[in-house]
Design an enzyme around this catalytic site. Structure first.
Site, short mmCIF file in Angstrom:
data_model
loop_
_atom_site.label_atom_id
_atom_site.label_comp_id
_atom_site.label_asym_id
_atom_site.label_seq_id
_atom_site.Cartn_x
_atom_site.Cartn_y
_atom_site.Cartn_z
N CYS A 30 0.85 -1.18 0.00
CA CYS A 30 0.00 0.00 0.00
C CYS A 30 0.89 1.23 0.00
CB CYS A 30 -0.91 0.00 1.22
SG CYS A 30 -1.78 1.56 1.41
N CYS A 33 0.56 3.58 3.18
CA CYS A 33 0.87 3.17 4.54
C CYS A 33 2.19 3.81 4.98
CB CYS A 33 0.97 1.64 4.62
SG CYS A 33 -0.60 0.86 5.08
N HIS A 86 -4.38 1.39 7.93
CA HIS A 86 -4.75 0.95 6.59
C HIS A 86 -6.21 0.54 6.49
CE1 HIS A 86 -4.09 -0.72 2.60
NE2 HIS A 86 -4.74 -1.80 2.98
N ASN A 127 -13.79 9.49 -2.79
CA ASN A 127 -14.41 8.32 -3.41
C ASN A 127 -14.22 7.17 -2.47
OD1 ASN A 127 -14.81 9.82 -5.75
ND2 ASN A 127 -12.87 9.16 -6.65
N HIS A 138 -6.63 2.31 1.10
CA HIS A 138 -6.24 3.07 2.29
C HIS A 138 -7.07 4.37 2.32
CE1 HIS A 138 -2.85 3.82 5.28
NE2 HIS A 138 -3.60 4.91 5.34
N HIS A 140 -8.54 7.75 2.06
CA HIS A 140 -7.99 9.01 1.54
C HIS A 140 -9.07 9.82 0.82
CE1 HIS A 140 -7.81 6.38 -2.02
NE2 HIS A 140 -7.81 7.47 -2.75
N GLN A 142 -9.27 13.39 -1.97
CA GLN A 142 -8.45 14.01 -2.99
C GLN A 142 -8.80 15.47 -3.14
OE1 GLN A 142 -7.82 11.61 -6.67
NE2 GLN A 142 -9.37 10.27 -5.79
ZN ZN Z 1 -2.32 1.40 3.59
#
Ligand code: ZN
Ligand code: ZN
Ligand code: FE
Length: 329
Positions: A30, A33, A86, A127, A138, A140, A142
């Site tokens: 990932c 991470c 994560h 999203n 993971h 997030h 944007q």
């Molecule tokens: Zn991750």
């Protein structure tokens, strides 16, 4: 990379060929991470440039070949990694303290591009879920710093501007008052924010989040309001993720004013478009929606709002979210 103009819709398209090279859910690795080359260690929240951006600073080479025109693409695409962990299910699984950091980071990014001479709009969105096409799981959000004001925002600006001219009031403030007065579609509120399934929802479980105070930009949120927004986003995602026996795929979009000019009649708000209509059924934007931008709503909005309230009560009961500071309606 360039911007191409669609004269039929008066809309820019971001053309980028690097995007097709982006990793598609890499196994065993990932990039967001802690400990990766890109992320480093010792952070509890961090934003990085998207390695596969839609936009980036390019030497200008505008072309005009009517009816076609293009413009150099510039601006920036950032990834806001919301936690070093994560696996949390969603924003509801982040602590209130962590969510406050997420909001502050969104403010910081808005502030940063407000000063950028060529950026007109800071689009922040999230999203969530494989069904939405998220390439990395993971948690997030944007941010796109754009040289142009996106079409949907321009439509909202135009209509709220007309409304203000006609009635001398903010359209969003009036929508919020009407939702509060009618009560039944309001899901949750705290001292500074309200979440409701709008009277005119497109998506079966669409939720809009409005601040009480008439402000235009994330950067105008005061300390108390930051807490209020962090809290209500935890509540909304808890409700969505408890509604069915699965995590809800959705798009969350922050609608703020352009960062250049004055837009006093606009009102900051957040919209969630959850795409499940049932446990195993997706609501597709298909023929009528994509083809004409007209939505059909195959439910009773008031009933779906009720289901979201019940889901939020259940989420609290089963510990999917904790420490909410507001009330369920
Ligand atoms: Zn991750
Ligand atoms: Zn307002
Ligand atoms: Fe909006």
């Amino acid at each position: 990379m360039e911007l191409r103009f669609n004269p039929l819709l008066n809309q820019w398209v971001m053309v980028s060929s690097v995007r097709k090279k982006r990793p598609w859910r890499p196994k065993d690795f990932c990039p967001f991470c802690p400990g990766t080359e890109e992320m480093g260690t010792g952070w509890d929240i961090k934003y990085v440039r998207n390695k596969f951006p839609m936009l980036k600073d390019n030497p200008p080479k505008p072309k005009k070949n009517p009816p076609f025109k293009s413009a150099p693409s510039f601006g920036e695409c950032l990834v806001l990694v919301e936690t070093p962990e994560h696996n949390p299910e969603d924003l509801n699984a982040l602590s209130l303290g962590q969510m406050i950091k997420v909001i502050r980071m969104m403010q910081e990014i808005t502030e940063k591009y407000t000063k950028h001479p060529r950026v007109n709009y800071v689009a922040i969105f999230r999203n969530k879920g494989k069904e939405i096409g998220v390439s990395l799981l993971h948690p997030h959000s944007q941010a796109y710093a754009l040289p142009f004001i996106p079409l949907r925002i321009r439509v909202e600006l135009e209509n709220s501007g007309k409304y203000f001219k006609r009635f001398g009031r903010c359209l969003f403030c009036d929508i919020l008052s009407a939702e509060i007065e009618q009560k039944e579609r309001v899901i949750y509120s705290n001292n500074h924010f309200y979440a409701f399934l709008p009277y005119f929802a497109n998506w079966p479980f669409e939720v809009h989040v409005y601040p009480k105070r008439h402000i235009q930009l994330l950067t105008q949120l005061n300390e108390d309001e930051i807490i209020g927004l962090a809290d209500i986003l935890r509540a909304v995602t808890a409700s969505l993720n408890t509604l069915f026996n699965k995590s809800m795929p959705y798009v969350m979009t922050i609608h703020q004013a352009p960062v250049k000019g004055t837009w006093n009649y606009y009102h900051l708000h957040i919209e969630f478009y959850p795409i499940l209509r049932d446990e195993n059924k997706l609501k597709y934007a298909a023929g009528i929606e994509m083809g004409t931008w007209s939505f059909t709503y195959d439910f009773v909005p008031e009933e779906n709002a009720y289901r979201l309230k019940e889901a939020l009560r259940k989420a609290l009961e089963i510990g999917k979210v904790d420490n909410l500071i507001g009330k369920i309606w």
